[in-house]
Design a protein around this motif. Structure first.
Motif, PDB file in Angstrom:
ATOM      1  N   ASN A   1       0.858  -1.172   0.000  1.00 53.20           N
ATOM      2  CA  ASN A   1       0.000   0.000   0.000  1.00 53.20           C
ATOM      3  C   ASN A   1       0.903   1.234   0.000  1.00 53.20           C
ATOM      4  N   ALA A   2       0.980   1.896  -1.159  1.00 51.33           N
ATOM      5  CA  ALA A   2       1.915   3.013  -1.297  1.00 51.33           C
ATOM      6  C   ALA A   2       1.549   4.188  -0.410  1.00 51.33           C
ATOM      7  N   GLU A   3       0.302   4.270   0.009  1.00 50.38           N
ATOM      8  CA  GLU A   3      -0.078   5.348   0.922  1.00 50.38           C
ATOM      9  C   GLU A   3       0.572   5.132   2.295  1.00 50.38           C
ATOM     10  N   ALA A   4       0.649   3.850   2.690  1.00 50.94           N
ATOM     11  CA  ALA A   4       1.230   3.525   3.995  1.00 50.94           C
ATOM     12  C   ALA A   4       2.744   3.408   3.938  1.00 50.94           C
ATOM     13  N   ILE A   5       3.273   3.070   2.746  1.00 49.78           N
ATOM     14  CA  ILE A   5       4.722   2.872   2.601  1.00 49.78           C
ATOM     15  C   ILE A   5       5.210   3.793   1.482  1.00 49.78           C
ATOM     16  N   PRO A   6       5.471   5.048   1.774  1.00 50.80           N
ATOM     17  CA  PRO A   6       5.903   5.972   0.721  1.00 50.80           C
ATOM     18  C   PRO A   6       7.312   5.694   0.214  1.00 50.80           C
ATOM     19  N   ASP A   7       8.138   5.035   1.036  1.00 47.71           N
ATOM     20  CA  ASP A   7       9.513   4.755   0.636  1.00 47.71           C
ATOM     21  C   ASP A   7       9.770   3.262   0.792  1.00 47.71           C
ATOM     22  N   PRO A   8       9.293   2.455  -0.157  1.00 45.64           N
ATOM     23  CA  PRO A   8       9.344   0.993   0.001  1.00 45.64           C
ATOM     24  C   PRO A   8      10.757   0.442  -0.114  1.00 45.64           C
ATOM     25  N   PRO A   9      10.986  -0.701   0.496  1.00 45.92           N
ATOM     26  CA  PRO A   9      12.287  -1.366   0.350  1.00 45.92           C
ATOM     27  C   PRO A   9      12.461  -1.888  -1.072  1.00 45.92           C
ATOM     28  N   THR A  10      13.689  -2.213  -1.423  1.00 45.50           N
ATOM     29  CA  THR A  10      13.968  -2.670  -2.786  1.00 45.50           C
ATOM     30  C   THR A  10      14.556  -4.072  -2.834  1.00 45.50           C
ATOM     31  N   THR A  11      14.784  -4.658  -1.680  1.00 42.50           N
ATOM     32  CA  THR A  11      15.296  -6.027  -1.618  1.00 42.50           C
ATOM     33  C   THR A  11      14.485  -6.811  -0.595  1.00 42.50           C
ATOM     34  N   LEU A  12      14.594  -8.137  -0.645  1.00 41.06           N
ATOM     35  CA  LEU A  12      13.849  -8.925   0.334  1.00 41.06           C
ATOM     36  C   LEU A  12      14.399  -8.695   1.743  1.00 41.06           C
ATOM     37  N   ALA A  13      15.711  -8.551   1.855  1.00 42.19           N
ATOM     38  CA  ALA A  13      16.278  -8.239   3.170  1.00 42.19           C
ATOM     39  C   ALA A  13      15.719  -6.913   3.669  1.00 42.19           C
ATOM     40  N   GLY A  14      15.527  -5.974   2.744  1.00 45.00           N
ATOM     41  CA  GLY A  14      14.939  -4.690   3.122  1.00 45.00           C
ATOM     42  C   GLY A  14      13.496  -4.831   3.558  1.00 45.00           C
ATOM     43  N   VAL A  15      12.765  -5.765   2.959  1.00 45.29           N
ATOM     44  CA  VAL A  15      11.382  -6.017   3.367  1.00 45.29           C
ATOM     45  C   VAL A  15      11.346  -6.486   4.821  1.00 45.29           C
ATOM     46  N   LEU A  16      12.236  -7.400   5.167  1.00 44.58           N
ATOM     47  CA  LEU A  16      12.266  -7.902   6.546  1.00 44.58           C
ATOM     48  C   LEU A  16      12.654  -6.791   7.514  1.00 44.58           C
ATOM     49  N   ASP A  17      13.618  -5.977   7.105  1.00 45.85           N
ATOM     50  CA  ASP A  17      14.013  -4.848   7.959  1.00 45.85           C
ATOM     51  C   ASP A  17      12.840  -3.874   8.133  1.00 45.85           C
ATOM     52  N   TRP A  18      12.115  -3.628   7.019  1.00 47.79           N
ATOM     53  CA  TRP A  18      10.963  -2.728   7.101  1.00 47.79           C
ATOM     54  C   TRP A  18       9.920  -3.298   8.073  1.00 47.79           C
TER      55      TRP A  18
END
Length: 413
Positions: A175-192
């Motif tokens: 949801n881009a409204e909730a995540i304006p600066d999304p991660p770009t890697t799967l490791a970044g997804v977990l960190d997010w």
């Protein structure tokens, strides 16, 4: 909602055990379809009047509607009656085949199964599939014989034991409204996820969506998909899986409901996303996102999340049990399902939105135009974009090993 809580799951363990037990005693009846039919006209003649039972996962409303409303009338033109048999787990269909084969039945009630991965491997090792029949299908001429996704199913050679049906690309959306600066890697997804407690979760393996997410995390913590050998070995599992389960256990307290419970499947995960309880979802069928946004189910700001490390892609197939009593009819259904008309219809986002297994560039202009006319989506980029940096599936043996390791190493920890 029937999410999976942190407790022993005896039912799931028993369900997995049945095909493995059956495997040791399975003796498929000698089937001669590959030699009985050496031309398509003979198949068509025998198929007329036959009823084909297609066993498939029944939790996909669009898939059910496609089969009932589009594929079934199409095969009826050949005198074949198609009956859809919904199952919650493809293993249920395979168990029926095993049971009937063990009972010596050559008039099996399962004629086609929507299958791939470990279920295909298990059936092939038990000689439960009819093989060497797909070359007879006229529609196979429109596929690319060198397409690796159609030659191997989770590392198991296809060998004409199943007919391709559609391609899938594992995809995350947010949801881009909730995540304006999304991660770009799967490791970044977990960190997010750890930075935003309660806003992320994933289905519990062995659900296939949760299972592939775990495999993606395995690739991530291992340094990339190329660092995980496609072929399974106990040595590779023992070397690589501890980091996976440590990372997922570390992540668990930051998940939705503190990781005390997990969605049972992609549908439950999607409902959480639709209810804005979480900000990210995942699917093997990203084309379905278009309609979910259009009808207001998903937030209008839903956006596909491309990952620099890529995601896994695979293909689904139609397997024909060796003891089917409607072999010719099943072959006709598989051929019609693979036709240009059906593949284009199924690719329509408002029909099912599945990616074709046909080699579009090799099609005649009129046929290619059917795919060129497919509507573009404001939510989902084309398959070429989605599959950029894609990596193949691990061998099927990895799947139950990783799923069971998740149960003992993450869920029950």
């Amino acid at each position: 909602m029937s999410s999976i809580a942190r407790r022993p799951r005896r039912t799931a363990a028993l369900a997995l055990a049945v095909p493995l037990l059956a495997l040791t005693a399975c003796a498929a009846p000698e089937s001669s379809a590959s030699t009985a039919y050496d031309d398509w006209d003979a198949v068509l003649a025998d198929a007329e009047g036959q009823t084909v039972q297609l066993w498939m996962y029944g939790g996909d409303d669009q898939g059910n509607a496609y089969v009932d409303d589009i594929l079934t009338p199409a095969v009826a033109e050949y005198g074949v009656t198609l009956e859809r048999v919904p199952v919650t787990d493809t293993g249920d269909a395979l168990n029926r085949v095993f049971t009937e084969i063990q009972a010596g039945r050559s008039d099996g009630t399962v004629d086609l199964i929507w299958v791939n991965g470990d279920n295909f491997r298990t059936g092939k090792e038990a000689d439960a599939w009819l093989c060497d029949w797909t070359d007879l299908l006229p529609s196979m001429a429109a596929t690319d014989p060198d397409d690796p996704l159609l030659q191997s199913d989770f590392g198991t050679p296809v060998d004409g034991c199943e007919a391709p049906w559609h391609k899938a690309q594992f995809t995350l959306a947010y949801n881009a409204e909730a995540i304006p600066d999304p991660p770009t890697t799967l490791a970044g997804v977990l960190d997010w996820a750890e930075a935003h407690p309660g806003r992320f979760t994933y289905p519990a393996p062995p659900d296939f969506t949760g299972s592939v997410f775990v495999r993606e995390v395995l690739a991530s913590v291992s340094g990339g998909a190329d660092e995980v050998p496609a072929a399974y070995s106990d040595k590779a599992f023992d070397e690589l899986s501890p980091a996976l389960y440590d990372r997922l256990s570390e992540l668990a307290p930051s998940l939705w409901r503190g990781g005390d419970t997990y969605p049972a499947n992609e549908a439950e995960l999607g409902q959480l996303f639709a209810d804005r309880q979480i900000d990210m979802t995942m699917t093997y069928g990203p084309a379905t996102l278009t309609d979910l946004v259009a009808d207001g189910t998903y937030p209008p700001e839903t956006t596909v999340l491309p990952l620099e490390d890529g995601t896994v892609g695979n293909a689904s197939f139609l397997g024909l049990p060796a003891n089917s009593d409607s072999i010719a009819g099943a072959m006709v259904v598989a051929n019609v399902a693979l036709s240009v008309e059906q593949q284009a219809a199924k690719a329509q986002p408002d029909v099912w939105g599945q990616f074709t297994v046909l080699d579009i560039e090799s099609l005649p202009d009129d046929d290619r135009a059917l795919f060129d006319a497919l509507p573009t989506s404001p939510v989902v980029p084309g398959y070429e974009v989605l599959s950029e940096n894609a990596h193949g599936e691990l061998a099927a043996e990895w799947v139950p090993a990783l799923d069971e390791g998740w149960r003992t190493g993450v869920l029950d920890r």
